[in-house]
Design a protein around this motif. Sequence first.
Motif, PDB file in Angstrom:
ATOM      1  N   LEU A  81       3.983   3.176  -3.518  1.00 36.37           N
ATOM      2  CA  LEU A  81       3.883   4.023  -4.713  1.00 36.37           C
ATOM      3  C   LEU A  81       5.063   4.984  -4.793  1.00 36.37           C
ATOM      4  O   LEU A  81       5.384   5.672  -3.819  1.00 36.37           O
ATOM      5  CB  LEU A  81       2.574   4.822  -4.701  1.00 36.37           C
ATOM      6  CG  LEU A  81       2.309   5.639  -5.971  1.00 36.37           C
ATOM      7  CD1 LEU A  81       2.005   4.740  -7.148  1.00 36.37           C
ATOM      8  CD2 LEU A  81       1.165   6.620  -5.768  1.00 36.37           C
ATOM      9  N   GLU A  94      -3.814   8.080  -4.701  1.00 37.20           N
ATOM     10  CA  GLU A  94      -2.632   8.728  -4.131  1.00 37.20           C
ATOM     11  C   GLU A  94      -1.940   9.581  -5.198  1.00 37.20           C
ATOM     12  O   GLU A  94      -1.558  10.722  -4.961  1.00 37.20           O
ATOM     13  CB  GLU A  94      -1.682   7.661  -3.580  1.00 37.20           C
ATOM     14  CG  GLU A  94      -0.544   8.242  -2.762  1.00 37.20           C
ATOM     15  CD  GLU A  94       0.415   7.172  -2.235  1.00 37.20           C
ATOM     16  OE1 GLU A  94       0.027   5.995  -2.108  1.00 37.20           O
ATOM     17  OE2 GLU A  94       1.583   7.533  -1.978  1.00 37.20           O
ATOM     18  N   LYS A  95      -1.817   9.018  -6.387  1.00 34.24           N
ATOM     19  CA  LYS A  95      -1.193   9.738  -7.501  1.00 34.24           C
ATOM     20  C   LYS A  95      -1.905  11.060  -7.785  1.00 34.24           C
ATOM     21  O   LYS A  95      -1.265  12.066  -8.076  1.00 34.24           O
ATOM     22  CB  LYS A  95      -1.231   8.822  -8.735  1.00 34.24           C
ATOM     23  CG  LYS A  95      -0.934   9.468 -10.065  1.00 34.24           C
ATOM     24  CD  LYS A  95      -1.011   8.433 -11.201  1.00 34.24           C
ATOM     25  CE  LYS A  95      -1.291   9.096 -12.538  1.00 34.24           C
ATOM     26  NZ  LYS A  95      -1.487   8.109 -13.620  1.00 34.24           N
ATOM     27  N   ILE A  99       1.796  -1.613  -8.349  1.00 35.99           N
ATOM     28  CA  ILE A  99       1.208  -1.896  -7.030  1.00 35.99           C
ATOM     29  C   ILE A  99       0.129  -2.977  -7.180  1.00 35.99           C
ATOM     30  O   ILE A  99       0.078  -3.935  -6.408  1.00 35.99           O
ATOM     31  CB  ILE A  99       0.574  -0.608  -6.428  1.00 35.99           C
ATOM     32  CG1 ILE A  99       1.633   0.504  -6.276  1.00 35.99           C
ATOM     33  CG2 ILE A  99      -0.130  -0.900  -5.105  1.00 35.99           C
ATOM     34  CD1 ILE A  99       2.702   0.243  -5.275  1.00 35.99           C
ATOM     35  N   GLY A 100      -0.712  -2.827  -8.208  1.00 38.84           N
ATOM     36  CA  GLY A 100      -1.765  -3.804  -8.459  1.00 38.84           C
ATOM     37  C   GLY A 100      -1.209  -5.180  -8.772  1.00 38.84           C
ATOM     38  O   GLY A 100      -1.698  -6.195  -8.266  1.00 38.84           O
ATOM     39  N   VAL A 101      -0.172  -5.228  -9.602  1.00 46.22           N
ATOM     40  CA  VAL A 101       0.412  -6.519  -9.979  1.00 46.22           C
ATOM     41  C   VAL A 101       1.045  -7.187  -8.759  1.00 46.22           C
ATOM     42  O   VAL A 101       0.878  -8.387  -8.537  1.00 46.22           O
ATOM     43  CB  VAL A 101       1.448  -6.342 -11.117  1.00 46.22           C
ATOM     44  CG1 VAL A 101       2.221  -7.630 -11.346  1.00 46.22           C
ATOM     45  CG2 VAL A 101       0.750  -5.912 -12.403  1.00 46.22           C
ATOM     46  N   ARG A 123       4.532   2.303 -10.023  1.00 45.11           N
ATOM     47  CA  ARG A 123       3.361   3.095 -10.374  1.00 45.11           C
ATOM     48  C   ARG A 123       2.112   2.339  -9.887  1.00 45.11           C
ATOM     49  O   ARG A 123       2.217   1.210  -9.420  1.00 45.11           O
ATOM     50  CB  ARG A 123       3.315   3.269 -11.899  1.00 45.11           C
ATOM     51  CG  ARG A 123       4.556   3.932 -12.474  1.00 45.11           C
ATOM     52  CD  ARG A 123       4.555   3.854 -14.009  1.00 45.11           C
ATOM     53  NE  ARG A 123       4.645   2.476 -14.474  1.00 45.11           N
ATOM     54  CZ  ARG A 123       4.503   2.090 -15.747  1.00 45.11           C
ATOM     55  NH1 ARG A 123       4.258   2.993 -16.672  1.00 45.11           N
ATOM     56  NH2 ARG A 123       4.599   0.828 -16.088  1.00 45.11           N
ATOM     57  N   PRO A 124       0.925   2.927 -10.034  1.00 47.71           N
ATOM     58  CA  PRO A 124      -0.260   2.206  -9.556  1.00 47.71           C
ATOM     59  C   PRO A 124      -0.386   0.800 -10.174  1.00 47.71           C
ATOM     60  O   PRO A 124      -0.767  -0.138  -9.477  1.00 47.71           O
ATOM     61  CB  PRO A 124      -1.417   3.113  -9.998  1.00 47.71           C
ATOM     62  CG  PRO A 124      -0.833   4.485  -9.946  1.00 47.71           C
ATOM     63  CD  PRO A 124       0.590   4.324 -10.421  1.00 47.71           C
ATOM     64  N   GLN A 125      -0.055   0.655 -11.452  1.00 53.09           N
ATOM     65  CA  GLN A 125      -0.226  -0.663 -12.059  1.00 53.09           C
ATOM     66  C   GLN A 125       0.717  -1.696 -11.454  1.00 53.09           C
ATOM     67  O   GLN A 125       0.357  -2.866 -11.307  1.00 53.09           O
ATOM     68  CB  GLN A 125      -0.089  -0.608 -13.586  1.00 53.09           C
ATOM     69  CG  GLN A 125       1.152   0.040 -14.136  1.00 53.09           C
ATOM     70  CD  GLN A 125       0.931   1.486 -14.481  1.00 53.09           C
ATOM     71  OE1 GLN A 125       0.503   2.278 -13.622  1.00 53.09           O
ATOM     72  NE2 GLN A 125       1.226   1.877 -15.698  1.00 53.09           N
ATOM     73  N   ALA A 181       0.255  -6.756  -5.617  1.00 51.39           N
ATOM     74  CA  ALA A 181      -0.832  -7.227  -4.742  1.00 51.39           C
ATOM     75  C   ALA A 181      -1.447  -8.504  -5.302  1.00 51.39           C
ATOM     76  O   ALA A 181      -1.751  -9.432  -4.568  1.00 51.39           O
ATOM     77  CB  ALA A 181      -1.896  -6.141  -4.583  1.00 51.39           C
ATOM     78  N   ALA A 189      -3.725   3.363  -5.170  1.00 49.84           N
ATOM     79  CA  ALA A 189      -2.481   4.016  -5.608  1.00 49.84           C
ATOM     80  C   ALA A 189      -2.793   5.115  -6.619  1.00 49.84           C
ATOM     81  O   ALA A 189      -2.137   6.164  -6.630  1.00 49.84           O
ATOM     82  CB  ALA A 189      -1.528   2.983  -6.203  1.00 49.84           C
ATOM     83  N   GLN A 190      -3.796   4.905  -7.470  1.00 53.50           N
ATOM     84  CA  GLN A 190      -4.188   5.967  -8.407  1.00 53.50           C
ATOM     85  C   GLN A 190      -4.745   7.167  -7.642  1.00 53.50           C
ATOM     86  O   GLN A 190      -4.480   8.312  -8.004  1.00 53.50           O
ATOM     87  CB  GLN A 190      -5.206   5.426  -9.421  1.00 53.50           C
ATOM     88  CG  GLN A 190      -4.574   4.477 -10.437  1.00 53.50           C
ATOM     89  CD  GLN A 190      -5.601   3.915 -11.404  1.00 53.50           C
ATOM     90  OE1 GLN A 190      -6.486   3.156 -11.013  1.00 53.50           O
ATOM     91  NE2 GLN A 190      -5.505   4.286 -12.670  1.00 53.50           N
ATOM     92  N   GLN A 211       0.823  -1.223   0.000  1.00 55.46           N
ATOM     93  CA  GLN A 211       0.000   0.000   0.000  1.00 55.46           C
ATOM     94  C   GLN A 211       0.855   1.271   0.000  1.00 55.46           C
ATOM     95  O   GLN A 211       0.418   2.304  -0.485  1.00 55.46           O
ATOM     96  CB  GLN A 211      -0.891   0.101   1.250  1.00 55.46           C
ATOM     97  CG  GLN A 211      -2.074  -0.811   1.292  1.00 55.46           C
ATOM     98  CD  GLN A 211      -1.778  -2.075   2.084  1.00 55.46           C
ATOM     99  OE1 GLN A 211      -0.671  -2.599   2.001  1.00 55.46           O
ATOM    100  NE2 GLN A 211      -2.741  -2.559   2.824  1.00 55.46           N
ATOM    101  N   TYR A 264      -6.071  -2.178  -4.719  1.00 51.58           N
ATOM    102  CA  TYR A 264      -4.717  -1.655  -4.527  1.00 51.58           C
ATOM    103  C   TYR A 264      -4.358  -0.664  -5.634  1.00 51.58           C
ATOM    104  O   TYR A 264      -3.805   0.400  -5.389  1.00 51.58           O
ATOM    105  CB  TYR A 264      -3.695  -2.795  -4.508  1.00 51.58           C
ATOM    106  CG  TYR A 264      -3.798  -3.659  -3.279  1.00 51.58           C
ATOM    107  CD1 TYR A 264      -3.083  -3.336  -2.128  1.00 51.58           C
ATOM    108  CD2 TYR A 264      -4.626  -4.772  -3.248  1.00 51.58           C
ATOM    109  CE1 TYR A 264      -3.176  -4.111  -0.988  1.00 51.58           C
ATOM    110  CE2 TYR A 264      -4.730  -5.555  -2.113  1.00 51.58           C
ATOM    111  CZ  TYR A 264      -4.013  -5.226  -0.983  1.00 51.58           C
ATOM    112  OH  TYR A 264      -4.105  -5.985   0.144  1.00 51.58           O
ATOM    113  N   THR A 265      -4.675  -1.054  -6.878  1.00 52.07           N
ATOM    114  CA  THR A 265      -4.382  -0.161  -7.999  1.00 52.07           C
ATOM    115  C   THR A 265      -5.149   1.153  -7.844  1.00 52.07           C
ATOM    116  O   THR A 265      -4.579   2.241  -7.981  1.00 52.07           O
ATOM    117  CB  THR A 265      -4.760  -0.831  -9.341  1.00 52.07           C
ATOM    118  OG1 THR A 265      -4.157  -2.117  -9.393  1.00 52.07           O
ATOM    119  CG2 THR A 265      -4.302   0.001 -10.515  1.00 52.07           C
TER     120      THR A 265
END
Lengths: 409, 409
Positions: A36, B220-221, A167-169, A163-165, A171, B217-218, A33, B213-214
């Motif tokens: 980022l 947050e961005k 973070i998603g991967v 990056r957010p993507q 997780a 993070a988005q 979490q 999660y994605t």
Amino acid sequence: MRLLKVDSLEEARNKLLRAAEVIPAGIASCTVQDALGMILAEDLIANESIPMFRKSTVDGYAVLAKDTSGASETIPSFLQCIGEVEMGKPTTLKVAPGQCAYVPTGGMIPNGADAMVMVEFSEPYGTGQVAIHDSVSPGRSVINIGDDVMAGSVYLRKGKRLRPQEIGVIASMGVVEVPIVRPWRVTILSTGDELIPAGQTISAGEIRDSNSYTAAAQCEKYGLDVVDKRILPDDESTIRQAIINAKENSDLLIISGGSSQGKKDMTADLLDQLASPGVFTHGIAVKPGKPTILSVDEESKTLMVGLPGHPVAAMIIFELLVGWIWQKINDIKNPPSILANIGNNVHGGSGRTMCLLVEMSESPAGWVATPILGNSGLLSTLTHADGYTLIGANQEGLNKGQTVEITVL
Amino acid sequence: MRLLKVDSLEEARNKLLRAAEVIPAGIASCTVQDALGMILAEDLIANESIPMFRKSTVDGYAVLAKDTSGASETIPSFLQCIGEVEMGKPTTLKVAPGQCAYVPTGGMIPNGADAMVMVEFSEPYGTGQVAIHDSVSPGRSVINIGDDVMAGSVYLRKGKRLRPQEIGVIASMGVVEVPIVRPWRVTILSTGDELIPAGQTISAGEIRDSNSYTAAAQCEKYGLDVVDKRILPDDESTIRQAIINAKENSDLLIISGGSSQGKKDMTADLLDQLASPGVFTHGIAVKPGKPTILSVDEESKTLMVGLPGHPVAAMIIFELLVGWIWQKINDIKNPPSILANIGNNVHGGSGRTMCLLVEMSESPAGWVATPILGNSGLLSTLTHADGYTLIGANQEGLNKGQTVEITVL
């Protein structure tokens, strides 16, 4: 010390790169979490495949593709439905020739089946029979095990800025703690009898400190960890003690100020006396930014950067040296720079690399980068700058319309 | 609800823009140190000028320019030195014709003087006399009051996203508390019986939640404030209660999941039932991202976005709608997009706006954007994507080499 020669930007960077090797790399850890913008410190290897099971991309019937051969709107194939797969649950169903099973989107495809028929092309027909109105080939609407990520493979490389993507991967791979590059601990010192912190009343002759704020925000932008930030008077013993403290607490000391000649010498002398081997660059051929000092102390493993006192030069030198070395040493890929046509003729730096601030605007032919004119000494010009381009020390200058590479600020 | 027509991206955005007006704008405040990346909520007006006094840009002598007329290396002008200005201190000195005063870089220029002579062009000569070897014009090496920022003028416009240089400028104006746009409070819900949080063991048929999660993070961005984030089973009363809670605590509800048809309907029905006027977009003509739901509740002033369950589509729709609306409503200027030549022929979206993920590489002719091929359904493709370009719904497609605008991801 006594370095009589000013370094070119390239020379200063090469020396800085060698000097920065004294700082221990180190790996820190943070939760997914909070990761980022952090830099991955190790390759991440998949412990499990994604998906872990054969998965349908549609709502419909899992079939053997050959059972649907020739099926159409008018002439269906008839299959026996042996049951329904529940979302999120494993299935023990086994589809034999002449059979099918209902599977929702994302559901597990039963053994035996090799394709999906969308529910729109099906029709319940009598007792457990389903009419299939589509002819599908093997693999249709099926995601195979490991199609996305195969267990044992590297799915993210070290050095990647998350990056957010990502973070998603991460997780989705079930990873909770992420190995990240330990951010450098930074001490920021602004020196000058004339400097007043924001929030205090100012008298004639005094100016407000802005360099320590800008530098701290630049550290934040690059993910560096500011452990101390203070304004100091032009007093040798005070500055000496602050440098000694920084050597204990920090990987990087950033000191700005000493804009008059005598004070500049004091800062340079201290950065040399209190470090070993000490100052390796004293002055660089960059406009603006000449009075830059680089030093290193191998015992305390501290890198030291004396920024010019001038706010615009200080900010630019931070970008060109501090931001640069952090990204370089961690092999961080920058976002793509922007190609633009320069809006006016610009004279070259006459033996110095020139950092030209520009404002960007759109034209039918692409981006136009208009040089920010006037006194580049003005702090307010920085707020109009969308980015900068570097003009090489041996470059004649730029002709209007020429294509340049812009780094976004 | 029962909206039979799928909206185009433009239609969905226009409706979203009107709907988002229910969210109260609000101004928050944060310290200048913590303001990086925040959006300025008000124009900032200078309470004081920068500089507040006439300031020297060199170490040297403050003079009346006309006293140096004709002075050169061989034939100096002789001036009487009346004293020295101390750095950071006001001066009461007054330079009359035939006189000069020493001023360090950044020091205050005494009344009477109108130019500076660099110390390199001077020589002490007898009792208080200084030989001046340079002829300077009025204003030379002098920064006038307000040259940088004039008291009473707007020095930063509202809507500006604060970068390190703006932090520095704000600090230099003495401002400690910065008025920023209040970030939206966001609740993120991921629904699905099959979803397992990162860190828990996974069984066949289950998948790990990555969308929450994605999306976090988005948020947050974009500087949005995630107040709640949770995974929910496909249970109507649980989801209902979570939506009711979100209406109380949040400005924006983001809900993803329900990838099969029945569950998608349940989410859409709840977003309609629990909001008034309720769902205004149900399905958009964007590839990927069709099953997107937009709803608004005017009483609780909550915007609701149902993202597709598919991770790639969910991330893209967040960018195209959530990120977009936040920036649009706050009039935030994006960093310049990048022009690139597309690396391969690409088919058009056939009536749908297509969001094409690309990998960037450099060529002598500029940036090349290579479309990321294969199954765009794969989460791992997102980690290879440097950015995306949009292909219009009525556009035929792209020809190799054609110039496209890339938004960096």
